[in-house]
Design a protein around this motif. Sequence first.
Motif, PDB file in Angstrom:
ATOM      1  N   LYS A  88       0.921  -1.022   0.065  1.00 51.43           N
ATOM      2  CA  LYS A  88      -0.005  -0.011   0.096  1.00 51.43           C
ATOM      3  C   LYS A  88       0.904   1.240   0.196  1.00 51.43           C
ATOM      4  O   LYS A  88       0.599   2.118  -0.961  1.00 51.43           O
ATOM      5  N   ALA A  89       1.888   1.330   0.818  1.00 52.41           N
ATOM      6  CA  ALA A  89       2.688   2.598   1.034  1.00 52.41           C
ATOM      7  C   ALA A  89       3.436   2.682  -0.370  1.00 52.41           C
ATOM      8  O   ALA A  89       3.791   3.714  -0.905  1.00 52.41           O
ATOM      9  N   ILE A  90       3.917   1.384  -0.954  1.00 47.11           N
ATOM     10  CA  ILE A  90       4.973   1.435  -2.243  1.00 47.11           C
ATOM     11  C   ILE A  90       4.113   2.104  -3.356  1.00 47.11           C
ATOM     12  O   ILE A  90       4.311   3.117  -4.021  1.00 47.11           O
ATOM     13  N   ARG A  91       2.770   1.676  -3.464  1.00 49.85           N
ATOM     14  CA  ARG A  91       1.907   2.108  -4.554  1.00 49.85           C
ATOM     15  C   ARG A  91       1.783   3.700  -4.423  1.00 49.85           C
ATOM     16  O   ARG A  91       1.670   4.479  -5.329  1.00 49.85           O
ATOM     17  N   ARG A  92       1.500   3.998  -3.064  1.00 53.62           N
ATOM     18  CA  ARG A  92       1.259   5.407  -2.744  1.00 53.62           C
ATOM     19  C   ARG A  92       2.366   6.343  -3.105  1.00 53.62           C
ATOM     20  O   ARG A  92       2.243   7.210  -3.808  1.00 53.62           O
TER      21      ARG A  92
ATOM     22  N   LEU B 141       4.683   5.430  -5.151  1.00 53.40           N
ATOM     23  CA  LEU B 141       4.932   5.800  -6.877  1.00 53.40           C
ATOM     24  C   LEU B 141       3.936   6.651  -7.440  1.00 53.40           C
ATOM     25  O   LEU B 141       4.264   7.336  -8.160  1.00 53.40           O
ATOM     26  N   PHE B 142       2.312   6.633  -7.157  1.00 48.01           N
ATOM     27  CA  PHE B 142       1.279   7.146  -7.817  1.00 48.01           C
ATOM     28  C   PHE B 142       1.116   8.234  -7.443  1.00 48.01           C
ATOM     29  O   PHE B 142       0.293   9.108  -7.920  1.00 48.01           O
ATOM     30  N   ILE B 143       1.605   8.805  -6.224  1.00 47.90           N
ATOM     31  CA  ILE B 143       1.434  10.203  -5.723  1.00 47.90           C
ATOM     32  C   ILE B 143       2.715  10.872  -5.655  1.00 47.90           C
ATOM     33  O   ILE B 143       2.648  12.177  -6.137  1.00 47.90           O
ATOM     34  N   THR B 144       3.716  10.611  -5.144  1.00 45.42           N
ATOM     35  CA  THR B 144       4.956  11.261  -5.081  1.00 45.42           C
ATOM     36  C   THR B 144       5.580  11.761  -6.302  1.00 45.42           C
ATOM     37  O   THR B 144       6.135  12.748  -6.684  1.00 45.42           O
ATOM     38  N   ILE B 145       5.633  10.495  -7.342  1.00 47.96           N
ATOM     39  CA  ILE B 145       6.250  10.723  -8.599  1.00 47.96           C
ATOM     40  C   ILE B 145       5.453  11.859  -9.501  1.00 47.96           C
ATOM     41  O   ILE B 145       5.989  12.899  -9.840  1.00 47.96           O
ATOM     42  N   PRO B 146       4.021  11.820  -9.444  1.00 49.26           N
ATOM     43  CA  PRO B 146       3.346  12.930 -10.424  1.00 49.26           C
ATOM     44  C   PRO B 146       3.507  14.292  -9.660  1.00 49.26           C
ATOM     45  O   PRO B 146       3.695  15.336 -10.277  1.00 49.26           O
ATOM     46  N   VAL B 147       3.354  14.488  -8.222  1.00 48.21           N
ATOM     47  CA  VAL B 147       3.713  15.733  -7.770  1.00 48.21           C
ATOM     48  C   VAL B 147       5.023  16.297  -7.772  1.00 48.21           C
ATOM     49  O   VAL B 147       5.141  17.376  -8.164  1.00 48.21           O
ATOM     50  N   THR B 148       5.934  15.447  -7.597  1.00 43.98           N
ATOM     51  CA  THR B 148       7.449  15.881  -8.070  1.00 43.98           C
ATOM     52  C   THR B 148       7.520  16.289  -9.398  1.00 43.98           C
ATOM     53  O   THR B 148       8.164  17.574  -9.502  1.00 43.98           O
TER      54      THR B 148
ATOM     55  N   TRP C  88      12.166   0.169  -3.145  1.00 46.14           N
ATOM     56  CA  TRP C  88      11.309   0.121  -4.227  1.00 46.14           C
ATOM     57  C   TRP C  88      10.735   1.574  -4.918  1.00 46.14           C
ATOM     58  O   TRP C  88      10.622   1.181  -6.313  1.00 46.14           O
ATOM     59  N   GLU C  89      10.846   2.423  -4.190  1.00 49.88           N
ATOM     60  CA  GLU C  89      10.682   3.593  -4.935  1.00 49.88           C
ATOM     61  C   GLU C  89      11.759   4.084  -5.680  1.00 49.88           C
ATOM     62  O   GLU C  89      11.357   4.572  -6.898  1.00 49.88           O
ATOM     63  N   SER C  90      13.122   3.632  -5.446  1.00 50.49           N
ATOM     64  CA  SER C  90      14.185   4.024  -6.193  1.00 50.49           C
ATOM     65  C   SER C  90      14.231   3.377  -7.510  1.00 50.49           C
ATOM     66  O   SER C  90      14.499   3.874  -8.885  1.00 50.49           O
ATOM     67  N   LEU C  91      13.955   2.073  -7.566  1.00 51.25           N
ATOM     68  CA  LEU C  91      13.908   1.235  -8.825  1.00 51.25           C
ATOM     69  C   LEU C  91      12.812   1.628  -9.701  1.00 51.25           C
ATOM     70  O   LEU C  91      12.881   1.775 -10.821  1.00 51.25           O
ATOM     71  N   TRP C  92      11.493   1.448  -9.196  1.00 52.45           N
ATOM     72  CA  TRP C  92      10.472   1.705  -9.864  1.00 52.45           C
ATOM     73  C   TRP C  92      10.308   3.257 -10.477  1.00 52.45           C
ATOM     74  O   TRP C  92       9.524   3.428 -11.352  1.00 52.45           O
ATOM     75  N   GLY C  93      10.569   4.001  -9.570  1.00 54.05           N
ATOM     76  CA  GLY C  93      10.628   5.428  -9.967  1.00 54.05           C
ATOM     77  C   GLY C  93      11.724   5.610 -11.213  1.00 54.05           C
ATOM     78  O   GLY C  93      11.475   6.457 -11.900  1.00 54.05           O
ATOM     79  N   ASP C  94      12.740   4.901 -11.315  1.00 51.15           N
ATOM     80  CA  ASP C  94      13.543   4.998 -12.322  1.00 51.15           C
ATOM     81  C   ASP C  94      12.710   4.550 -13.755  1.00 51.15           C
ATOM     82  O   ASP C  94      12.787   5.075 -14.657  1.00 51.15           O
TER      83      ASP C  94
END
Length: 592
Positions: free
Chosen positions: A88-92, A94-101, A154-160
Amino acid sequence: MTHDALQAISLSIALGVFSYIISRAYKIPAIVFYLVCGLVFGPAGLNLIRTEEAIGGGIAPMVEIAVAIILFEGGLSLSVQGFRMEKKAIRRLLFITIPVTGGAAALLSHYLTGIPWLFAIFFGALIVVTGPTVIGSILKSVALTPRLETLLNWESLWGDVIGVMVSALALEVILISKGGVITAGVFAHLILGSFAGCVVGLAGGVLLKHVVAWLEKLKDPTLSGIACFGGAIALFYISGEIVESSGPLAVVVAGMYLSLKCGDAVVGIRHFKEQIASLFISTLFVLLSAFVNPLEILHLWPTMLAVAFILGAIVRPVAVHLALAGSDVTSSERWYIGVIGPRGIVAVATASYAAFLLPGSPYEMKVILNQTMAIIFFSGVMATLLCRPLASLLKVRVPQSQTGILVVGSNFMSREFARLLAQHVPVAFLETRKEACALTTAQGFQTVCADMLSADVYEEASREGFDRLVALTRNNALNELVALRAASHMAPGRVYRGLARRAEETLLTGEDNVAHIAFSDRFFITEAVSQMEKGQAFLTEKEADQLNEGDIPLARINDEGKSVMILREGLEPSGTLICYSRKKKRKTEVHS
């Protein structure tokens, strides 16, 4: 090869390797040193590395190969179990932090640096990545809570992956806009690329799994790494040919499948890829750093530093708190993730790749390249300086006494000791003999069945949170060799070796600075195993004030059972202890 090309590549190799060694020695992200070397030896400094003149367009394929290596290696490192626990935290994230940033980065670059909207959107897409190589360096230097390590990884890899795919889409929009009308098909391309990347990656992972299984029969540990390295590059290319920009997703999916299905073989694969990546990527990013000349737009640097500061100090923390609001992630963990968000190698690779594809937009790409370098340098330095003190301040740093313990050597005594330890901290066994591995696994212990003297094993164990080791085999020489090998991958003072038997020659002479002697110089493993097997001795938990004559304390339990400290000679036993106790002999009466 021209003299300029030979000079640029040779110097980049030397500087890249030097930077990597320094980064490992001081546990600082290597990309900071790559950027400094490129700046000093590039056109802005000594002008000894002229990337564009020496290599030209040939660097674009090298960038793509580097991205493939980084992401495949990252896929091999991800813990599926960690995702299940924190999905749940990983999905959030990826799908909230990345668009906002990404959205904030686009706005800042357009309004503060003045680049057109299409280029600003491209910049916003590529700068969202934190990067597994940079995060990996930080996680090696500080032991964080398991949840925090999982989220950062997880954020670092899937963010890439997301950043590469979305920036490729933005780049395609720029290219199309120069020659025609942007259609809805461009955006459908992202969905098709995601599907193709998953299918090709899964199919490639299954194929590579069978290849690795066959190669293991040849008893050559290097072949699996070579095959997977070549396979990853092939998958990246094939998927990209089917649907452009789907290659990054394909290699991550393949890496994750191998990590899940290949077990211990992954250690050797990852070790080989790390060596290749260290040489190739370090060389490439010195070249890329030299490709950027900050003197060309020196007037914009105050503005670009302001953008870097706002993104790192304001946008990133706000985006993380928005994403994780209402989740189980603690406030301290959110602040740590929000502050520690270094940008990585993939960001500068994507920006450089775009610069080669857009020669008609030199000014905009110079701004994007320099802005990317500024953010990478600013965020990397801040993360390096703050990662340890901030972890202590926010209390998200795991004390040494709470880290996992790797027990080397399976015998009656070590298994009973591990059983008691496992009630308080994570414990895993390392064994070479298959029958011993099967026994410890059957008894419910996490077991690594591999060569005890392989450095790869200890690197992997440390990465998985097992930052302490106690060697308890019934062979003194083996305990010492294991201690020597493990000490180079674990922090000082975290390696212990048991004494196997009395009056046995040792390999280590003089003062032993490599590993502590476990428990006591009066405790001998062979004697303990023999007595325990005969029922003459046992291991138990008892309070220090209840110790009997002859009891030998092995470990101290702290923090209400949440941590364990391995004892050694000179440490005063106190509190609750795990002890080795001999049974008292009963007195028998002799009747005449």
